[in-house]
Design an enzyme around this catalytic site. Sequence first.
Site: not given
Lengths: 309, 418
Positions: A59-60, A87, A109, A137
């Site tokens: 969604r975000t 890596k 995020r 958020h």
Amino acid sequence: MNRFTAQHILGIYSLSPDEITFILDTAESLKDILERPIKKVPPLRGKTVVHLFFEPSTRTRLSFELAAKRLSADTVSISANTSSVLKGETLIDTARNIEAMRPDVIVMRHPQTGTPHLITKYVKSAVINAGDGINEHPSQALLDVFTVRQHLGHIDKLKIAILGDIIHSRVAHSDILAFTKMGAEVVVSGPATMLPSRQSEVLGAKVVLKMEDALEYADVIIALRIQKERQGQSLIPSLREYGLFFGLSPDKVRLAKSGALIMHPGPINRGVEMAPEVADGPYSVILDQVTNGVAIRMALLSLLLTKGS
Amino acid sequence: MDFIGDLLIKDGTIAAVGESIEVPQHTMAFDLKGKWLVPGLLDMHVHLREPGEEYKETIESGTAAAIAGGFKAVACMPNTQPVNDSAGITRFILEKARSSDRAKVYPIAAVTLGQRGEQLTEFGDLLSAGAIAFSDDGLPVKNAAVMRKALEYALNFDALIISHSEELDLSKGGAMNEGLVSTILGLKGIPAAAEEIAVFRDIALAEWTGGRLHIAHLSTKGSVEIVRQAKNRGVRVTAETAPHYFSLTEEAVFDYNTFAKMSPPLRTEEDRLAIIQGLKDGTIDVIATDHAPHSVIEKECEFQMAANGIIGLETAVPLSLNLVRNGFISASQMIRCMSISPSRILGLPEGSLKCGNSADICIIDPKAIFTLTRESLHSLSYNSPFLGKDLQGRAVLTLIDGRPVFDPTGILSLSKIN
């Protein structure tokens, strides 16, 4: 004239009520673009937005990408499992390398708290926090406030009940901060293992053990997602038990004001934190939240990228 | 004992102490007006990182930081790589310390092999090799039955067990003190109870076994009270705190400052004041630094991933002097906590300015103001929350066995020869 001065959007914690209002008003003016047949306007042409996601998100991430595209920005997406993180590159090095390619905004995020704050020290681009650990958020909270304002006309003096895992939820933290900053009364409730210990108040919200106390006279009910991936930590005995005692059933909704808005940040575990008939009921604004999310993120991008113009 | 007077050093030992001593012929004399002459300080809790993590600190750089901070001796914790759990490693540390020829080093050996919390180390052999005490510091001895055996077995050697008191299941995943600030910052907290349960457990075991226990780095109000009650009951327990626990609170973590991350974490103002009270009434015997050097690799990163610990050898004197300046403790209380008390706890003869003792002396200028910078530090690492801050009071001369080992302002060049 863009009078927005914040350089980054790291959290609601650092935004003033005026800034929040300004973001909401901007989103209001951008929202109808989403309803047009040609859903694209040119203000961010030539700007580049990098979406740096170290955690799964549907969604975000889609919401931020669509927001950027609607405003004609170029977008690139990097997720942790395709990046050099595998890596062994450090987050700071990843950020410096992205910066070296001159993006304008990094939307990030990350599973750890404080990481967007950390990379602002190493990059010149604006940074938008799309969720850091259990901290904040901010865009979710802004779209929640926006949705409530759209339906009820104001935020001031409303009673907002937030139910679920308060202490481990970045949505709860940002929501509490945003609604209280805008003058609402916020009451939170849930199993005690999901509430801050020994605090009757959290970030300005009242903490109550009895769900009824939170729901009584509430204008808005926000149910949070029970994070199934956290259940190894035994915060609750079982999802079934949670559904029975803490889930939002039609009976519980009746304790709130009639017509109280039902909200959820998604994705919903139907039958756990919310009964299907509540999620799909007449006062559910859950899908409006999703639509408004794009408008809010368009506002954030355009405010950060058109400063001084 | 706190007076203005003279002290005479002859052949590396203290030959006379008094209000006025006549200077013998062919003797260098120093005018130390306005300065404090105190016993060489002893820091009973440092991490020297050698062997294994020489990029953070070496025995040479760590002991250089020690003498620059006024410490004539340090006791170093065993959580090196490999762990100091055998006589060979203890001897290696002592050999390195001898060749560095700076502060004296007293190795603390591990309680359990590899600090794994299972099998006791060879206490007798380690003590013979020069170990001074036992601790799994950095980690608690998780299993109470193993801790009990350690306290019991130590009785045969009258050895000291130092407890890193932490209930790991409770602190797991935590990055700072649990409370208001952890909620605001969105970091998982470590409750005070994680320390207090472990302090209480180890005191109960010491009481049951009669073993000699020292609690490292007290940080909470509750811990101070548990130790206070145990001492009143006559339990053989002593305790230390570190300067950061009486100088800073959890608020130092704001902005996700990894230089304010340590274990145990910085606590609340209420805890800070209780720690000071504990020093004042003698519940806390010792100020030790828990000097824990880390490089940028461990500290310039995500807060949750950052290593625990800060350096402390070069800031302990000014931070402790703050307590004296603010009237919380007396100057002699402060010096006792940093010299004679840790000496006695570790069973060492030195630590006071008595005639016949080796002349391990620290001269402190309590008024000197300096800015703590990377360049000013002797430690290889600079992970200090006091970096860039002005601090007041510092060691200006450190003597070991009458021999100057640190004299940055050239006090010695100002001597007059009689």
